[in-house]
Design an enzyme around this catalytic site. Structure first.
Site, PDB file in Angstrom:
ATOM      1  N   ARG A  73       0.879  -1.172   0.000  1.00 31.76           N
ATOM      2  CA  ARG A  73       0.000   0.000   0.000  1.00 31.76           C
ATOM      3  C   ARG A  73       0.910   1.212   0.000  1.00 31.76           C
ATOM      4  O   ARG A  73       1.645   1.434   0.971  1.00 31.76           O
ATOM      5  CB  ARG A  73      -0.933  -0.003   1.211  1.00 31.76           C
ATOM      6  CG  ARG A  73      -1.640   1.313   1.411  1.00 31.76           C
ATOM      7  CD  ARG A  73      -2.765   1.248   2.406  1.00 31.76           C
ATOM      8  NE  ARG A  73      -3.901   0.524   1.867  1.00 31.76           N
ATOM      9  CZ  ARG A  73      -5.149   0.610   2.347  1.00 31.76           C
ATOM     10  NH1 ARG A  73      -5.400   1.373   3.385  1.00 31.76           N
ATOM     11  NH2 ARG A  73      -6.133  -0.078   1.809  1.00 31.76           N
ATOM     12  N   HIS A 100      -7.153   0.605  -6.642  1.00 29.02           N
ATOM     13  CA  HIS A 100      -7.357  -0.227  -5.450  1.00 29.02           C
ATOM     14  C   HIS A 100      -8.002  -1.542  -5.926  1.00 29.02           C
ATOM     15  O   HIS A 100      -9.179  -1.806  -5.686  1.00 29.02           O
ATOM     16  CB  HIS A 100      -8.262   0.522  -4.465  1.00 29.02           C
ATOM     17  CG  HIS A 100      -8.292  -0.056  -3.091  1.00 29.02           C
ATOM     18  ND1 HIS A 100      -7.508  -1.128  -2.693  1.00 29.02           N
ATOM     19  CD2 HIS A 100      -9.043   0.280  -1.989  1.00 29.02           C
ATOM     20  CE1 HIS A 100      -7.759  -1.405  -1.427  1.00 29.02           C
ATOM     21  NE2 HIS A 100      -8.675  -0.576  -0.981  1.00 29.02           N
ATOM     22  N   GLN A 103      -9.990  -4.143  -3.680  1.00 31.43           N
ATOM     23  CA  GLN A 103     -11.284  -3.602  -3.271  1.00 31.43           C
ATOM     24  C   GLN A 103     -12.328  -3.853  -4.368  1.00 31.43           C
ATOM     25  O   GLN A 103     -13.414  -4.362  -4.100  1.00 31.43           O
ATOM     26  CB  GLN A 103     -11.154  -2.084  -3.021  1.00 31.43           C
ATOM     27  CG  GLN A 103     -12.446  -1.408  -2.657  1.00 31.43           C
ATOM     28  CD  GLN A 103     -12.956  -1.822  -1.279  1.00 31.43           C
ATOM     29  OE1 GLN A 103     -12.234  -1.724  -0.309  1.00 31.43           O
ATOM     30  NE2 GLN A 103     -14.197  -2.298  -1.199  1.00 31.43           N
ATOM     31  N   ASP A 211     -17.346   6.999  -2.209  1.00 27.53           N
ATOM     32  CA  ASP A 211     -16.093   6.897  -1.443  1.00 27.53           C
ATOM     33  C   ASP A 211     -15.794   8.305  -0.917  1.00 27.53           C
ATOM     34  O   ASP A 211     -16.428   9.285  -1.342  1.00 27.53           O
ATOM     35  CB  ASP A 211     -14.964   6.374  -2.354  1.00 27.53           C
ATOM     36  CG  ASP A 211     -13.638   6.205  -1.612  1.00 27.53           C
ATOM     37  OD1 ASP A 211     -13.644   6.113  -0.366  1.00 27.53           O
ATOM     38  OD2 ASP A 211     -12.579   6.184  -2.281  1.00 27.53           O
ATOM     39  N   CYS A 251     -16.571   1.701   0.089  1.00 32.00           N
ATOM     40  CA  CYS A 251     -15.426   0.832   0.382  1.00 32.00           C
ATOM     41  C   CYS A 251     -14.992   0.938   1.843  1.00 32.00           C
ATOM     42  O   CYS A 251     -14.345   0.046   2.370  1.00 32.00           O
ATOM     43  CB  CYS A 251     -14.268   1.163  -0.548  1.00 32.00           C
ATOM     44  SG  CYS A 251     -13.739   2.884  -0.390  1.00 32.00           S
ATOM     45  N   ARG A 279     -14.104  -8.679   1.477  1.00 32.18           N
ATOM     46  CA  ARG A 279     -12.670  -8.456   1.266  1.00 32.18           C
ATOM     47  C   ARG A 279     -11.893  -9.697   1.722  1.00 32.18           C
ATOM     48  O   ARG A 279     -10.928 -10.114   1.082  1.00 32.18           O
ATOM     49  CB  ARG A 279     -12.176  -7.228   2.063  1.00 32.18           C
ATOM     50  CG  ARG A 279     -12.726  -5.880   1.623  1.00 32.18           C
ATOM     51  CD  ARG A 279     -12.247  -5.463   0.249  1.00 32.18           C
ATOM     52  NE  ARG A 279     -10.811  -5.477   0.105  1.00 32.18           N
ATOM     53  CZ  ARG A 279      -9.970  -4.508   0.497  1.00 32.18           C
ATOM     54  NH1 ARG A 279     -10.456  -3.412   1.046  1.00 32.18           N
ATOM     55  NH2 ARG A 279      -8.662  -4.607   0.299  1.00 32.18           N
TER      56      ARG A 279
HETATM   57  N1   CP Z   1     -11.422  -0.271   1.995  1.00 31.54           N
HETATM   58  C1   CP Z   1     -10.175  -0.343   2.473  1.00 31.54           C
HETATM   59  O1   CP Z   1      -9.220  -0.631   1.748  1.00 31.54           O
HETATM   60  O2   CP Z   1     -10.072  -0.116   3.798  1.00 31.54           O
HETATM   61  P1   CP Z   1      -8.717   0.106   4.595  1.00 31.54           P
HETATM   62  O3   CP Z   1      -8.118   1.390   4.140  1.00 31.54           O
HETATM   63  O4   CP Z   1      -9.127   0.142   6.029  1.00 31.54           O
HETATM   64  O5   CP Z   1      -7.804  -1.047   4.288  1.00 31.54           O
HETATM   65  N1  NVA Z   2      -9.953   6.621  -1.759  1.00 31.29           N
HETATM   66  C1  NVA Z   2      -9.614   6.191  -0.428  1.00 31.29           C
HETATM   67  C2  NVA Z   2      -9.845   4.716  -0.276  1.00 31.29           C
HETATM   68  C3  NVA Z   2      -9.537   4.138   1.066  1.00 31.29           C
HETATM   69  C4  NVA Z   2      -9.768   2.668   1.116  1.00 31.29           C
HETATM   70  C5  NVA Z   2      -8.172   6.546  -0.136  1.00 31.29           C
HETATM   71  O1  NVA Z   2      -7.316   6.355  -1.011  1.00 31.29           O
HETATM   72  O2  NVA Z   2      -7.888   7.034   0.954  1.00 31.29           O
END
Ligand code: CP
Ligand code: NVA
Length: 296
Positions: A73, A100, A103, A211, A251, A279
């Site tokens: 990440r 992502h 997701q 989101d 999400c 997930r």
């Molecule tokens: N939706 C999602 O990826 O959540 P987190 O950021 O908590 O992993």
């Molecule tokens: N768009 C959000 C998604 C988190 C799961 C971010 O990148 O923070």
């Protein structure tokens, strides 16, 4: 989960490189590995200091000598590419500024589970490229043209789900991703529509997805974004313009009271918790698919 999978990843290790916080992605990968008999090593922002303490390519080469897979990440998508290029084990994108994918795979699986007869297992779904066609389903995405939307576009177009997007001007998804998804959608019999009008996007929708307006790493833009996204909140009034019993997805994490109201998020048509649970199931399917190479 079928008993044959309880030890499917016995003796295997998965490194989790996380430059940003996470609940769902981290925990579902950790629990998923445990349930499959494997093990994870969490490497938070201060552990390996990707690209600071050591070049990203060196991190990839060294970790490849220890572990069987890497979840990353990152802030910049370029870091995921650099890891993948220099790693000899699978690298799974656990969210970057661009996409992502894990997701969206769980999202499409959740939509199919709720709206398509049969559903099927998460494993079958991942193995068949996230499943068969779902031509009659229309998803409306209301909000920011961000990483989550990019992956949703890629996945929906692959399974022939139509997607109608409403973003404020200047917050549209990336043109290249839209173009690619439109080509894919055409081949799979679905439609992708973009506008700046929420009413148009949600008309006839089976699912409304939203989101956050301010993603991780964009905190400095929060005030400006609150202004730009006024009118894009998923609230009772907006939901009333979609199909009756339209499903609500997010999400998570949500910024309650910004992109979505409590009433809608906690309402009877919200499937956000099933979405979050999936997930875990889809993550396990991805892990088996990538880390057990001889599986038929
Ligand atoms: N939706 C999602 O990826 O959540 P987190 O950021 O908590 O992993
Ligand atoms: N768009 C959000 C998604 C988190 C799961 C971010 O990148 O923070």
């Amino acid at each position: 989960m079928p008993a044959e999978f309880h030890t499917a990843l016995r003796g295997k290790s998965l490194a989790l490189i996380f430059q940003k916080p996470s609940n769902r992605t981290r925990v579902s990968f950790e629990v998923g590995m445990t349930q499959l008999g494997g093990h994870t090593i969490y490497l938070g922002p201060d552990d390996i200091k990707l690209g600071v303490r050591e070049a990203t390519k060196d991190v990839a080469s060294v970790l490849s000598r220890y572990v069987d897979g890497i979840v990353a990440r990152t802030y910049s998508h370029k870091d995921i590419i650099e890891l993948a290029k220099n790693s000899t084990v699978p690298v799974i994108n656990g969210l970057s500024d661009l996409v992502h994918p894990c997701q969206a795979m769980a999202d499409v699986y959740t939509i199919k589970e709720k709206l398509s007869a049969g559903g099927g297992s998460a494993m079958d779904s991942v193995k068949s490229g996230i499943g068969g066609k779902s031509n009659s389903i229309k998803v409306a995405f209301v909000g920011d043209g961000n990483n989550v939307l990019h992956s949703l576009l890629q996945c929906c177009s692959k399974v022939g789900m139509s997607i109608s997007i409403a973003t404020p001007e200047g917050y549209e998804p990336k043109k290249e991703i839209v173009k690619e998804a439109m080509n894919e959608a055409k081949q799979n019999g679905s439609i992708i529509e973009l506008s700046n009008k929420v009413e148009e996007a949600v008309k006839g929708a089976d699912v409304i997805y939203t989101d956050v307006w301010t993603s991780m790493g964009q905190e400095k833009e929060h005030k400006e974004r609150l202004k730009a996204f006024r009118g894009f909140q998923v609230n009772k009034k907006l939901v009333s313009l979609a199909k009756k019993n339209c499903l609500i997805m997010h999400c998570l994490p949500a910024h309650r009271g910004e992109e979505i109201t409590d009433e809608v998020m906690d309402g009877p048509n919200s499937i956000v918790l099933d979405q979050a649970e999936n997930r875990l199931h889809v993550q396990k399917a991805i892990l088996i698919d990538l880390l057990v190479p001889c599986l038929e």
